[in-house]
Design an enzyme around this catalytic site. Structure first.
Site, PDB file in Angstrom:
ATOM      1  N   LYS A 127       4.839  -3.454   5.629  1.00  0.00           N
ATOM      2  CA  LYS A 127       4.115  -3.533   4.352  1.00  0.00           C
ATOM      3  C   LYS A 127       4.721  -4.650   3.503  1.00  0.00           C
ATOM      4  O   LYS A 127       5.933  -4.672   3.266  1.00  0.00           O
ATOM      5  CB  LYS A 127       4.254  -2.178   3.652  1.00  0.00           C
ATOM      6  CG  LYS A 127       3.186  -1.890   2.628  1.00  0.00           C
ATOM      7  CD  LYS A 127       3.308  -0.438   2.184  1.00  0.00           C
ATOM      8  CE  LYS A 127       2.318  -0.082   1.122  1.00  0.00           C
ATOM      9  NZ  LYS A 127       2.584   1.252   0.556  1.00  0.00           N
TER      10      LYS A 127
HETATM   11  C1  E4P Z   1      -0.005   2.429  -1.417  1.00  0.00           C
HETATM   12  O1  E4P Z   1       0.289   2.247  -0.263  1.00  0.00           O
HETATM   13  C2  E4P Z   1       0.894   2.981  -2.433  1.00  0.00           C
HETATM   14  O2  E4P Z   1       1.939   3.640  -1.779  1.00  0.00           O
HETATM   15  C3  E4P Z   1       0.252   4.014  -3.305  1.00  0.00           C
HETATM   16  O3  E4P Z   1      -1.045   4.354  -2.868  1.00  0.00           O
HETATM   17  C4  E4P Z   1       0.405   3.830  -4.768  1.00  0.00           C
HETATM   18  O4  E4P Z   1      -0.164   4.927  -5.412  1.00  0.00           O
HETATM   19  P1  E4P Z   1       0.143   5.291  -6.940  1.00  0.00           P
HETATM   20  O5  E4P Z   1      -0.609   4.337  -7.792  1.00  0.00           O
HETATM   21  O6  E4P Z   1      -0.389   6.694  -7.079  1.00  0.00           O
HETATM   22  O7  E4P Z   1       1.617   5.192  -7.116  1.00  0.00           O
END
Ligand code: E4P
Length: 217
Positions: A87
């Site tokens: 990622k």
């Molecule tokens: C995406 O991969 C992130 O981990 C995540 O969806 C962020 O979500 P949040 O805005 O609820 O922290």
């Protein structure tokens, strides 16, 4: 639409896996910290534990913000387990690193995407997944689902194979709306998946069936 769970909590991951509808896991540094997983050795072991617990892709995020650092970290993460997807943040060096990894056959998830232009760049760089954060857009009174629709249109126009991973999903309606506009994947908390089960007419209908069955026995 694939269902990913957005957590580093092993119990919740196992619970979603047991339900039989889980296709993968996304994590991020905040989610790892929430579980108290600190230090490189513990983090790598935790990614391995997650991979053992699920059958699908597991996104593991790099911390570096420069190209060389991302490549070093990403290569170590990818070597850890075949289910790992590297990622990368949507910044200049993240795009370069995405191109580097895609040319080496290493799968990537470009994260922190908030515009159609960023999603277009991620696809051009060969990302396996692009993660538009719809909940965080909703948080600032912008239509997050509209972004997913825009990206769908652009990717379909040109046949980009990058999968749209709708991220920052917070609740069940987000899941349903992602499915309506053709997201390839959604990632959200366990509650957003389990919420799909619920309908009061199912509960009252089942209670009545069981009551009537009991009368005849
Ligand atoms: C995406 O991969 C992130 O981990 C995540 O969806 C962020 O979500 P949040 O805005 O609820 O922290």
């Amino acid at each position: 639409m694939k269902f990913f769970i957005d957590t580093a909590n092993l119990e919740q991951i196992k619970e979603a896996q047991d339900l039989g509808v889980l296709d993968g896991v996304t994590t991020n540094p905040s989610l790892m910290a929430k579980e108290g997983i600190t230090g490189e050795k513990n983090q790598l072991q935790h990614y391995l534990d997650i991979c053992e617990a699920v059958d699908g892709d597991v996104s593991a995020e790099v911390i570096s913000t420069d190209f060389e650092g991302m490549v070093k970290e990403g290569e170590a993460l990818a070597a850890l387990h075949p289910q790992i997807v590297v990622k990368l943040p949507m910044i200049k060096d993240g795009v370069k690193a995405c191109k580097y990894f895609s040319s080496k056959g290493i799968r990537t998830n470009v994260t922190l995407v908030f515009s159609a232009g960023q999603a277009l760049l991620a696809a051009k760089a060969g990302a396996t997944y692009v993660s538009p954060f719809l909940g965080r857009l909703d948080d600032i009174s912008t239509d997050g689902i509209n972004l997913i629709e825009e990206i769908r249109l652009i990717y379909d126009n040109y046949g980009f194979e990058t999968e749209i991973l709708a991220a920052s999903v917070r609740h069940t309606m987000h899941v349903i709306n992602c499915a309506k506009v053709g997201a390839d994947v959604m990632t959200g908390p366990l509650s957003s998946i389990e919420g799909l089960l619920k309908h009061p007419l199912t509960d009252s209908g089942l209670a009545k069936f069981l009551e009537d069955y009991a009368k005849g026995n």
